[in-house]
Every structure is written in structure tokens, then in C-alpha cells.
Design a protein around this motif. Structure first.
Motif, short mmCIF file in Angstrom:
data_model
loop_
_atom_site.label_atom_id
_atom_site.label_comp_id
_atom_site.label_asym_id
_atom_site.label_seq_id
_atom_site.Cartn_x
_atom_site.Cartn_y
_atom_site.Cartn_z
N GLY A 273 0.79 -1.23 0.00
CA GLY A 273 0.00 0.00 0.00
C GLY A 273 0.82 1.28 0.00
O GLY A 273 0.29 2.35 -0.30
N VAL A 274 2.12 1.19 0.31
CA VAL A 274 2.93 2.42 0.35
C VAL A 274 3.12 3.02 -1.04
O VAL A 274 3.50 4.19 -1.15
CB VAL A 274 4.31 2.17 1.00
N PHE A 275 2.84 2.26 -2.09
CA PHE A 275 2.97 2.81 -3.44
C PHE A 275 1.81 3.75 -3.80
O PHE A 275 1.84 4.38 -4.86
CB PHE A 275 3.03 1.67 -4.46
N LYS A 276 0.80 3.82 -2.94
CA LYS A 276 -0.38 4.61 -3.28
C LYS A 276 -0.21 6.10 -3.04
O LYS A 276 -0.95 6.91 -3.60
CB LYS A 276 -1.58 4.12 -2.48
N ASN A 277 0.73 6.48 -2.18
CA ASN A 277 0.85 7.90 -1.84
C ASN A 277 2.30 8.27 -1.52
O ASN A 277 3.12 7.42 -1.21
CB ASN A 277 -0.06 8.25 -0.65
N ASN A 278 2.55 9.55 -1.61
CA ASN A 278 3.86 10.12 -1.26
C ASN A 278 5.02 9.40 -1.93
O ASN A 278 5.94 8.95 -1.24
CB ASN A 278 4.05 10.15 0.26
N PRO A 279 5.06 9.32 -3.26
CA PRO A 279 4.12 9.93 -4.21
C PRO A 279 3.03 8.95 -4.65
O PRO A 279 3.19 7.73 -4.52
CB PRO A 279 5.03 10.25 -5.40
N ILE A 280 1.95 9.52 -5.17
CA ILE A 280 0.96 8.68 -5.83
C ILE A 280 1.63 8.01 -7.03
O ILE A 280 2.60 8.54 -7.59
CB ILE A 280 -0.25 9.54 -6.27
N LEU A 281 1.16 6.85 -7.42
CA LEU A 281 1.77 6.08 -8.52
C LEU A 281 3.24 5.80 -8.22
O LEU A 281 4.13 6.00 -9.05
CB LEU A 281 1.65 6.82 -9.86
N GLY A 282 3.50 5.29 -7.01
CA GLY A 282 4.87 5.08 -6.55
C GLY A 282 5.65 4.07 -7.37
O GLY A 282 6.88 4.09 -7.35
N HIS A 283 4.96 3.21 -8.08
CA HIS A 283 5.64 2.30 -9.00
C HIS A 283 4.66 1.97 -10.11
O HIS A 283 3.52 1.54 -9.85
CB HIS A 283 6.08 1.01 -8.28
N ILE A 284 5.07 2.18 -11.36
CA ILE A 284 4.17 1.95 -12.49
C ILE A 284 4.90 1.22 -13.60
O ILE A 284 6.13 1.20 -13.66
CB ILE A 284 3.57 3.28 -13.03
N THR A 285 4.12 0.61 -14.48
CA THR A 285 4.67 -0.13 -15.62
C THR A 285 3.66 -0.10 -16.74
O THR A 285 2.45 -0.10 -16.50
CB THR A 285 4.98 -1.60 -15.23
N THR A 286 4.14 -0.08 -17.97
CA THR A 286 3.24 -0.07 -19.13
C THR A 286 2.71 -1.47 -19.44
O THR A 286 1.53 -1.66 -19.66
CB THR A 286 3.95 0.51 -20.37
N PHE A 287 3.60 -2.45 -19.47
CA PHE A 287 3.22 -3.77 -19.94
C PHE A 287 3.20 -4.85 -18.87
O PHE A 287 2.77 -5.98 -19.14
CB PHE A 287 4.18 -4.23 -21.06
N GLY A 288 3.67 -4.57 -17.66
CA GLY A 288 3.65 -5.58 -16.60
C GLY A 288 2.23 -6.05 -16.32
O GLY A 288 1.33 -5.24 -16.09
N GLY A 289 2.03 -7.38 -16.35
CA GLY A 289 0.67 -7.90 -16.19
C GLY A 289 -0.11 -7.91 -17.48
O GLY A 289 -1.35 -7.84 -17.48
N HIS A 290 0.60 -7.99 -18.60
CA HIS A 290 -0.09 -8.05 -19.90
C HIS A 290 -1.10 -9.20 -19.89
O HIS A 290 -0.81 -10.29 -19.40
CB HIS A 290 0.94 -8.26 -21.01
N PRO A 291 -2.30 -8.97 -20.42
CA PRO A 291 -3.36 -9.98 -20.31
C PRO A 291 -3.02 -11.33 -20.92
O PRO A 291 -3.42 -12.37 -20.39
CB PRO A 291 -4.56 -9.34 -21.04
N VAL A 292 -2.28 -11.36 -22.02
CA VAL A 292 -1.91 -12.66 -22.60
C VAL A 292 -0.93 -13.39 -21.69
O VAL A 292 -1.08 -14.59 -21.43
CB VAL A 292 -1.32 -12.49 -24.01
N SER A 293 0.06 -12.68 -21.18
CA SER A 293 1.02 -13.30 -20.26
C SER A 293 0.33 -13.80 -19.00
O SER A 293 0.66 -14.88 -18.49
CB SER A 293 2.13 -12.31 -19.90
N CYS A 294 -0.62 -13.03 -18.49
CA CYS A 294 -1.34 -13.45 -17.28
C CYS A 294 -2.20 -14.68 -17.54
O CYS A 294 -2.27 -15.60 -16.71
CB CYS A 294 -2.20 -12.30 -16.75
N ALA A 295 -2.87 -14.71 -18.69
CA ALA A 295 -3.69 -15.87 -19.03
C ALA A 295 -2.83 -17.13 -19.14
O ALA A 295 -3.21 -18.20 -18.66
CB ALA A 295 -4.44 -15.61 -20.34
N VAL A 296 -1.66 -16.99 -19.74
CA VAL A 296 -0.76 -18.12 -19.89
C VAL A 296 -0.20 -18.56 -18.54
O VAL A 296 -0.07 -19.75 -18.26
CB VAL A 296 0.38 -17.78 -20.86
#
Length: 397
Positions: A273-296
Motif C-alpha cells: 500500500g505504500v505505493f499509493k501515496n507520497n508519491p501517488i503512482l509510486g511504481h508503475i509499468t506499461t506492460f507488466g501484467g499483460h493480459p496474454v502473459s497473465c492468461a498463460v
């Protein structure tokens, strides 16, 4: 006409002056096939990736099913995507039975790779504890990006890329005295259950009990790297299950994806939960958790459980040990189907590896243990295939 091999050498970035340059056209089960149709037994699973074999039918089906629905939408934003949700739930279920009195690991942050899981977990540890010191182990490998490289246990891999992150130091894996180097200044220790690139080093079972106690005493996060060992490689779904302790953060990738790129770091909601504030969006990724990779990944997880692949890992490993006996073999180390076969020196090993490849069996060595042969076959390998592979290795010796 210019060949694919020539284009490979010309246009694809190389990381050594002597690539194998094997050209494969298809793969299935434990085999990879070249242009002539010759089959090669893959005894390294693409470096710990193809735990359920190449192109498992349920993995291929999962790809087709998801591709027919949608590809990239927006991964970390406001969208509820069923491949992510169902995979996160399934991962957390594999961790509930081992929780004991510790907080359950119930929050999954998906990444593209193991290295990215390491990087995210480093940020998480610093943000949650407010500390800067990160400890890892000598002869450990956690990735090649600058943060992960800072924790590498080999100066040979680091020296020409300095300066790297400050406040990183190493201890000896499995050494009880070094545990005391973890203090109230330490944000986290990153450690493998089984030393991987050091050549499959298996610690005393009491070691992780003492390590857990010291982390609790000092408020240090115990971050377990199961990028190589997770998803059944050692005979249990997670290797830490065999050692009687519970981590604060768990890292996974490689065998998690069934051949598709994916990784994750898993913690409890309070820590994540510490990624939610100070700063907001404390860790982000464009493709991490891609739906095809997750389904596989979900299909891979289900194959391991539904086909009871864990049940035979120990027996298959024992068969390897029984067959790989030769005067030039100095030692065989293993935890399940994560194995190291030690020879006198690198030159001896390299000639054996090259000979085995010519005869259709692919093995490798370890980054920090180049006199030991890496054996980590798909968990679906059969007794007959083990005998054939070992016969080929012995002939190469």
C-alpha cells in the motif's frame, strides 16, 4: 540470399563473441527442432522457463483464447482485467497454507520479468522501511539492470558499470554468523532459497529460521527470490515451503510464464500500500501484467497442480543422480530438478557441453560456477527421456 544466421550475427545484439547460433524452427515438450528436423533435448528449460514444457497444449489454448478477447488495454490504471485478477487470486492461494501466524501474502504486483520484480521490490523495501541499506549474497544473481546489478555477488560483472547504487552489501549464503550483519539500518535482504548461479547451493534448514528471526528483530524485510525455484522446480510449488519460514516479499518469474514474459513481486496489502501515496503512482509499468502473459501464467499454474507435476520431481531428480555417475563427475548437487553436475574445471565442462549439443542434448553452466553443468529440464520430462539424456551426457564425457 543472406541467411537468418548471417542476419542474426549482423543485426541482433550479441553478448559474447561465441554464441551457439543454433537455429530452431519449432519446439514441443522437452524438444527443440532445427531446420533439418533434428531434435534437441532441452535440459535447461530456456534457463528455468519452460517448466511445463514447450508449447504445452493448455498454454497454447490460453494464448488463443485471450488473443480473441483483447491484448493491451492499460495495465496499471482503472481497468479490471480478468486475466490479472484470476492469476493474482491463484498465486495468493498457493501461499495461504504456508502462512502460519505471519500476514498472508495477498497482493501481487505484476512485472515483465524477474529483474523488474527485483527492481520493484527494492523500491518497496526502501519506501516501507524508510531505510536505504540493501543486503544480498555473494555469488548471487538477481538481474542485470542497475539496481539489480548493484546486488550482484560478483565484482567481475559490476566493475565496468560503476557507479551503481550505494548502501548495498553482501553476506555469505547459508552462513549463520553473517546473519548478524542484518541490522536496524537494513531495509531488506534479497536472498534465494537455493543459491542458483552459484551452482545450486542448498543451505541448512535451520538457516532460514535464524534469518527470519533476525529480520523480525531488526524490522528488515525478508525478500525471497524464487525466480528460478518457483512454480515447482524444487518439488514444492515454492521452495521456501521446505524450510519452515515465511517471507515478507516473494519474487517470481521464469517458470511462471509457461514461455511468455511475466514476473511479479508479492507482499501483503499493508506493505504494498505504500505505493499509493507520497508519491501517488509510486511504481508503475506499461506492460507488466499483460493480459496474454497473465492468461498463460494461470494456465501454467493450473497445469502444474492439475497434472500433479510436483509429485514426481523428487523421483526424477533421483534418477538423474543414479545415472550420472562417472569418474570425471566430482559432485552432483540438487534440490528437486534444479541440479548442478560438477567437473574439474571450465575447459573440461565446456568440451562436454559442446559434444552433448552435437548429439542432441542442451545443457549449460552457471554464471558464478563455471565448472558445473546446469540441469533443469521441464518438469514433464519422462523416465525414458531422462535415461536418453543421461546416456548422451555420459557419452560426451
Amino acid at each position: 540470399m543472406i541467411t537468418h544466421r548471417e542476419l542474426f550475427l549482423k543485426n541482433v545484439a550479441q553478448t559474447s563473441d561465441f554464441p551457439l547460433a543454433l537455429e530452431f524452427e519449432r519446439a514441443e515438450g522437452i524438444y527443440m527442432y532445427d531446420k533439418t528436423g533434428k531434435g534437441y533435448i532441452d535440459l535447461i528449460s530456456g534457463i528455468g522457463v519452460s517448466n511445463v514444457g514447450h508449447r504445452h497444449p493448455k498454454v497454447v489454448e490460453a494464448i488463443h483464447n485471450q488473443v480473441d478477447k483483447y491484448l493491451h488495454l492499460m495495465v496499471y490504471g482503472e481497468y479490471v482485467q480478468s486475466p490479472q485478477v484470476l492469476l493474482a487470486e491463484a498465486l495468493c492461494k498457493t501461499l495461504v497454507h504456508s502462512a502460519g501466524a505471519k500476514p498472508v501474502l495477498d497482493n501481487v504486483y505484476f512485472t515483465n520479468s524477474g529483474t523488474e520484480a527485483v527492481e520493484g521490490a527494492m523500491k518497496l523495501a526502501k519506501r516501507f522501511t524508510g531505510r536505504q541499506e540493501i543486503i544480498s549474497c555473494f555469488n548471487a544473481y538477481h538481474g542485470a539492470t542497475q539496481g539489480a546489478l548493484s546486488m550482484s555477488g560478483s565484482e567481475n560483472f559490476k566493475r565496468n558499470f560503476r557507479p551503481l547504487l550505494p548502501e548495498t552489501k553482501q553476506i555469505n549464503h547459508g552462513n549463520f554468523e553473517d546473519i548478524q550483519k542484518i541490522t536496524e539500518r537494513t531495509a531488506a535482504i534479497f536472498i534465494e532459497v537455493i543459491g542458483g548461479e552459484s551452482g545450486v547451493r542448498v543451505p541448512d534448514k535451520e538457516y532460514f529460521i535464524e534469518l527470519r528471526k533476525q529480520c523480525d528483530l531488526t524490522g528488515t524485510l525478508l525478500i525471497i527470490d524464487e525466480i528460478q525455484t518457483g512454480f515447482g522446480r524444487t518439488g514444492t510449488f515454492w521452495a521456501f515451503e521446505q524450510y519452515g519460514f515465511y517471507p515478507d516479499v516473494l519474487l517470481c518469474a521464469k517458470g511462471m510464464g509457461g514461455g511468455m514474459p511475466i514476473g511479479a513481486f508479492i507482499a501483503n496489502q499493508n506493505v504494498m500500500g505504500v505505493f499509493k501515496n507520497n508519491p501517488i503512482l509510486g511504481h508503475i509499468t506499461t506492460f507488466g501484467g499483460h493480459p496474454v502473459s497473465c492468461a498463460v501464467s494461470l494456465a501454467t499454474l493450473n497445469v502444474i497442480l492439475e497434472e500433479n507435476l510436483l509429485n514426481n520431481v523428487k523421483a526424477k531428480a533421483q534418477l538423474f543422480r543414479q545415472l550420472l555417475v562417472h569418474e570425471k563427475i566430482k559432485e552432483v548437487r540438487n534440490q528437486g530438478l534444479m541440479m548442478a553436475v560438477e567437473f574439474e574445471d571450465f575447459d573440461t565442462l565446456k568440451s562436454i557441453i559442446d559434444r552433448a549439443i552435437l548429439n542432441g542434448v542442451i545443457t549449460d553452466w552457471f554464471l558464478f560456477c563455471d565448472n558445473s553443468m546446469r540441469i533443469a529440464p521441464p518438469l514433464v520430462i519422462t523416465e525414458e527421456e531422462i535415461r536418453l539424456a543421461c546416456e548422451t551426457i555420459l557419452e560426451a564425457i
